[in-house]
Motif scaffolding. Structure first.
Motif, mmCIF file in Angstrom:
data_model
loop_
_atom_site.group_PDB
_atom_site.id
_atom_site.type_symbol
_atom_site.label_atom_id
_atom_site.label_comp_id
_atom_site.label_asym_id
_atom_site.label_seq_id
_atom_site.Cartn_x
_atom_site.Cartn_y
_atom_site.Cartn_z
ATOM 1 N N ALA A 10 46.472 19.523 12.601
ATOM 2 C CA ALA A 10 47.328 20.670 12.269
ATOM 3 C C ALA A 10 47.934 21.315 13.510
ATOM 4 O O ALA A 10 48.552 22.378 13.416
ATOM 5 C CB ALA A 10 46.535 21.698 11.467
ATOM 6 N N GLU A 11 47.816 20.674 14.646
ATOM 7 C CA GLU A 11 48.309 21.256 15.900
ATOM 8 C C GLU A 11 49.793 21.623 15.831
ATOM 9 O O GLU A 11 50.205 22.657 16.353
ATOM 10 C CB GLU A 11 48.061 20.297 17.069
ATOM 11 N N ASP A 12 50.597 20.793 15.188
ATOM 12 C CA ASP A 12 52.032 21.090 15.094
ATOM 13 C C ASP A 12 52.271 22.443 14.433
ATOM 14 O O ASP A 12 53.187 23.176 14.810
ATOM 15 C CB ASP A 12 52.773 20.014 14.305
ATOM 16 N N TYR A 13 51.464 22.777 13.443
ATOM 17 C CA TYR A 13 51.635 24.046 12.740
ATOM 18 C C TYR A 13 51.093 25.209 13.563
ATOM 19 O O TYR A 13 51.681 26.286 13.587
ATOM 20 C CB TYR A 13 50.963 23.989 11.372
ATOM 21 N N ARG A 14 49.998 25.008 14.259
ATOM 22 C CA ARG A 14 49.455 26.056 15.129
ATOM 23 C C ARG A 14 50.430 26.351 16.265
ATOM 24 O O ARG A 14 50.571 27.505 16.683
ATOM 25 C CB ARG A 14 48.091 25.642 15.684
ATOM 26 N N ALA A 15 51.104 25.319 16.744
ATOM 27 C CA ALA A 15 52.058 25.493 17.849
ATOM 28 C C ALA A 15 53.242 26.362 17.447
ATOM 29 O O ALA A 15 53.951 26.878 18.305
ATOM 30 C CB ALA A 15 52.546 24.128 18.336
ATOM 31 N N ALA A 16 53.460 26.533 16.144
ATOM 32 C CA ALA A 16 54.565 27.376 15.683
ATOM 33 C C ALA A 16 54.271 28.848 15.931
ATOM 34 O O ALA A 16 55.143 29.682 15.726
ATOM 35 C CB ALA A 16 54.845 27.120 14.197
ATOM 36 N N GLY A 17 53.053 29.171 16.345
ATOM 37 C CA GLY A 17 52.720 30.538 16.729
ATOM 38 C C GLY A 17 52.422 31.453 15.567
ATOM 39 O O GLY A 17 53.277 32.213 15.158
ATOM 40 N N GLY A 18 51.211 31.399 15.059
ATOM 41 C CA GLY A 18 50.821 32.302 13.976
ATOM 42 C C GLY A 18 51.629 32.088 12.727
ATOM 43 O O GLY A 18 52.103 33.034 12.137
ATOM 44 N N LEU A 19 51.784 30.899 12.329
ATOM 45 C CA LEU A 19 52.638 30.459 11.231
ATOM 46 C C LEU A 19 52.945 31.564 10.216
ATOM 47 O O LEU A 19 52.067 32.076 9.540
ATOM 48 C CB LEU A 19 51.990 29.273 10.531
ATOM 49 N N SER A 20 54.200 31.932 10.170
ATOM 50 C CA SER A 20 54.694 32.928 9.220
ATOM 51 C C SER A 20 55.971 32.378 8.603
ATOM 52 O O SER A 20 56.600 31.480 9.162
ATOM 53 C CB SER A 20 54.963 34.255 9.935
ATOM 54 N N PRO A 21 56.371 32.900 7.439
ATOM 55 C CA PRO A 21 57.603 32.394 6.831
ATOM 56 C C PRO A 21 58.772 32.484 7.805
ATOM 57 O O PRO A 21 58.985 33.507 8.452
ATOM 58 C CB PRO A 21 57.816 33.320 5.626
ATOM 59 N N GLY A 22 59.460 31.377 7.945
ATOM 60 C CA GLY A 22 60.604 31.318 8.842
ATOM 61 C C GLY A 22 60.279 30.859 10.248
ATOM 62 O O GLY A 22 61.180 30.538 11.009
ATOM 63 N N ALA A 23 58.988 30.820 10.617
ATOM 64 C CA ALA A 23 58.612 30.340 11.959
ATOM 65 C C ALA A 23 59.069 28.896 12.110
ATOM 66 O O ALA A 23 58.995 28.105 11.170
ATOM 67 C CB ALA A 23 57.106 30.446 12.159
ATOM 68 N N LEU A 24 59.558 28.554 13.271
ATOM 69 C CA LEU A 24 60.071 27.208 13.515
ATOM 70 C C LEU A 24 58.906 26.237 13.749
ATOM 71 O O LEU A 24 58.088 26.448 14.650
ATOM 72 C CB LEU A 24 60.999 27.215 14.721
ATOM 73 N N VAL A 25 58.837 25.215 12.920
ATOM 74 C CA VAL A 25 57.792 24.195 13.004
ATOM 75 C C VAL A 25 58.431 22.903 13.490
ATOM 76 O O VAL A 25 59.446 22.462 12.946
ATOM 77 C CB VAL A 25 57.131 23.950 11.635
ATOM 78 N N ARG A 26 57.844 22.323 14.505
ATOM 79 C CA ARG A 26 58.306 21.018 14.998
ATOM 80 C C ARG A 26 57.205 20.002 14.756
ATOM 81 O O ARG A 26 56.028 20.302 14.945
ATOM 82 C CB ARG A 26 58.631 21.105 16.485
ATOM 83 N N ARG A 27 57.590 18.791 14.355
ATOM 84 C CA ARG A 27 56.641 17.718 14.076
ATOM 85 C C ARG A 27 57.046 16.483 14.870
ATOM 86 O O ARG A 27 57.599 15.520 14.337
ATOM 87 C CB ARG A 27 56.630 17.377 12.577
ATOM 88 N N PRO A 28 56.821 16.471 16.195
ATOM 89 C CA PRO A 28 57.277 15.350 17.017
ATOM 90 C C PRO A 28 56.688 14.007 16.608
ATOM 91 O O PRO A 28 57.366 12.983 16.716
ATOM 92 C CB PRO A 28 56.865 15.747 18.428
ATOM 93 N N GLY A 29 55.451 13.989 16.122
ATOM 94 C CA GLY A 29 54.866 12.723 15.674
ATOM 95 C C GLY A 29 55.611 12.164 14.476
ATOM 96 O O GLY A 29 55.825 10.951 14.369
ATOM 97 N N VAL A 30 56.025 13.036 13.569
ATOM 98 C CA VAL A 30 56.819 12.600 12.422
ATOM 99 C C VAL A 30 58.154 12.053 12.904
ATOM 100 O O VAL A 30 58.640 11.026 12.406
ATOM 101 C CB VAL A 30 57.012 13.749 11.411
#
Length: 138
Positions: A49-69
Motif C-alpha cells: 500500500a506504499e503508493d497510497y501512503r505516499a499520497a500523504g494522508g490519503l484524502s478525497p482528491g489527493a493525488l495517487v501515483r502507481r508507478p508499478g502499475v
C-alpha cells in the motif's frame, strides 16, 4: 492474457495507444475517490500500500501515483506476455503469493472465449461474462 486476446482479435489501434491513458494516470497520478479513501484503512499497513501512503494522508482528491502499475502497463503494451508474466509483475506476484503459484502457472495462457450470460433486470437485458469472472458483480 484477456487484454492481449481481446486486442489481438478486435484491436485496431496499437496496444500502447490503447493503454496510454491508463499508463498516464498511473504515472502522473489520479485523484483519490471517496471510496478509495474509505477502503484504504483496511490495507494501510500492508507493504503493497506504499503508493497510497505516499499520497500523504490519503484524502478525497489527493493525488495517487502507481508507478508499478505504469511499469506493468508498459510491459503489456511494448512486450509480449512474457514481458509481463516473467518480468517485474510476475516476479512480484510470485513473491507475494509465497508458493501458492509457480512460474509454470504464469506460463500457461489463461484467456478463454466464452458465451456471455444474460438476464432481464429493471426493464433491461444485461450481459456479462459467466464464472469464473467478476460477472456476478453485474
Amino acid at each position: 492474457d484477456g487484454w492481449l486476446a481481446l486486442h489481438g482479435r478486435f484491436g485496431r489501434l496499437p496496444l500502447a495507444d490503447v493503454l496510454a491513458p491508463a499508463r498516464s494516470y498511473a504515472l502522473d497520478g489520479f485523484p483519490a475517490s471517496p471510496g478509495l479513501v474509505a477502503a484504504f484503512p483496511r490495507v494501510a499497513e500492508l507493504p503493497e500500500a506504499e503508493d497510497y501512503r505516499a499520497a500523504g494522508g490519503l484524502s478525497p482528491g489527493a493525488l495517487v501515483r502507481r508507478p508499478g502499475v505504469g511499469r506493468a502497463l508498459d510491459a503489456i503494451a511494448t512486450g509480449d506476455r512474457a514481458a509481463f508474466y516473467r518480468g517485474e509483475f510476475g516476479d512480484g506476484f510470485l513473491a507475494v503469493t509465497a508458493g501458492e503459484h509457480t512460474a509454470a502457472d504464469l506460463d500457461r495462457v489463461q484467456a478463454d472465449w466464452v458465451d456471455p450470460v444474460a438476464a432481464d433486470a429493471w426493464g433491461h437485458r444485461i450481459w456479462t461474462a459467466p464464472p469464473n469472472s467478476q460477472g456476478y458483480l453485474t
